[in-house]
Design an enzyme around this catalytic site. Structure first.
Site, PDB file in Angstrom:
ATOM      1  CE  LYS A 156       6.710  -0.729 -21.392  1.00  0.00           C
ATOM      2  NZ  LYS A 156       7.912  -1.373 -20.832  1.00  0.00           N
TER       3      LYS A 156
ATOM      4  CG  PHE B  24       6.667   6.527 -13.718  1.00  0.00           C
ATOM      5  CD1 PHE B  24       5.607   5.975 -13.017  1.00  0.00           C
ATOM      6  CD2 PHE B  24       7.684   5.699 -14.147  1.00  0.00           C
ATOM      7  CE1 PHE B  24       5.565   4.621 -12.743  1.00  0.00           C
ATOM      8  CE2 PHE B  24       7.650   4.327 -13.878  1.00  0.00           C
ATOM      9  CZ  PHE B  24       6.577   3.789 -13.173  1.00  0.00           C
TER      10      PHE B  24
ATOM     11  NE  ARG C 213      -2.421  -6.261 -16.448  1.00  0.00           N
ATOM     12  CZ  ARG C 213      -1.089  -6.218 -16.542  1.00  0.00           C
ATOM     13  NH1 ARG C 213      -0.521  -5.294 -17.310  1.00  0.00           N
ATOM     14  NH2 ARG C 213      -0.340  -7.078 -15.879  1.00  0.00           N
TER      15      ARG C 213
ATOM     16  CE  LYS D  61       2.185  -3.835 -22.321  1.00  0.00           C
ATOM     17  NZ  LYS D  61       2.988  -4.942 -21.767  1.00  0.00           N
TER      18      LYS D  61
END
Length: 288
Positions: A49, A121, A191, A197
């Site tokens: 991340k 990504f 989301r 994460k």
């Protein structure tokens, strides 16, 4: 103008050049949920991340996740393919402030931009699931003519123990955490658990509603921020600030990140501490 008014207006004035820049509707990007032990990892890819600013290349122009045009130098964007790309504008581990300062500047600093990389990504417009899109991304990047545009290294996730070991190693090296992409997921601008994460602490974002005056040694400056989460919950964020930040607190309307240790039965964060201003989210944008 008196000192208190200057304290309140200072941060807002500092943000003005960025928030008044040419803007469009915020791009519909995939947003991350939080990984928790026990979640199945069999179909996930894992990557670092990056502690930078989300960048979206629409094939012609570079945007922040809040929908602000990024005034990157022409040499930075000219070699990019006419293919939508989702990634992170990143100056390196521990250099978030440098990244924000560079990307927000509407008169691009050529020397500073030489330190920025676009870590890609995902390919939002590419058909297929993430594993298919990843294969296409690996064929597209890197570019010899633009070594600052790179594909994010991805590896298959295995077990929770391996994930924790990788997280510990990444954090020791100065990294922020990890990301998990579900291999079978389509690109959806919302989301969900398709994107997770993984960090050594919980964190979230909230919008500043007001400055709460300080008491005691903080008399005459900010004591806490009254903030509101994307879900509409309000609470006072009073920990984690330096004296300088209390003298010039984040402007009303801006978004901030905070870390915390779990939530109360009412859903409010426990032991919330300020992390930083989210300069990549416009005052009128929703959190992500």
């Amino acid at each position: 103008m008196d000192r208190r008014k200057l304290l309140l207006l200072g941060p807002a004035l500092a943000l003005a050049p960025f928030t008044l820049a040419q803007a469009a509707a915020a791009p519909a990007l995939m947003l991350a949920d939080v990984y928790r032990r026990g979640m199945p990892l069999a179909d996930y890819w894992v990557s670092e991340k990056y502690d930078g600013m989300r960048g979206y290349w629409d094939g012609k122009q570079l945007w922040t996740r809040g929908g602000e045009r990024v005034a990157a130098p022409a040499w930075f964007t000219a070699p990019l393919p006419a293919v939508p790309m989702d990634g992170e504008l990143w100056a390196g581990r521990g250099r978030f402030a440098d990244t924000v300062s560079t990307v927000r500047d509407q008169a691009p600093n050529e020397a500073a931009w030489r330190n920025i990389r676009f870590m890609v990504f995902d390919l939002p417009a590419q058909p297929g699931d993430f594993t298919t899109r990843l294969a296409a991304l690996r064929k597209l990047l890197p570019l010899t003519v633009a070594p600052w545009v790179l594909p994010v290294p991805q590896a298959r996730a295995t077990t929770h123990e391996d994930l924790q070991a990788l997280l510990d190693k990444t954090v020791r090296m100065g990294g922020e955490g990890l990301m998990l992409h579900r291999g079978s997921s389509l690109y959806r601008g919302e989301r969900s658990a398709d994107l997770l994460k993984v960090k050594p602490y919980e964190d979230a974002e909230a919008r500043v509603l007001a400055h709460v005056p300080g008491r005691g040694r903080h008399t005459g400056r900010m004591g806490a921020l009254l903030v509101e989460t994307p879900e509409g919950r309000r609470f006072k964020l009073g920990g984690g600030f330096s004296d300088a930040q209390r003298e010039q607190p984040p402007a009303v309307g801006t978004w901030v990140s905070y870390r915390f240790n779990g939530t109360s039965p009412g859903g409010l964060p426990r032991f919330a501490r300020f992390l930083r201003v989210r300069g990549d989210i416009a005052s009128s944008s929703s959190s992500s």
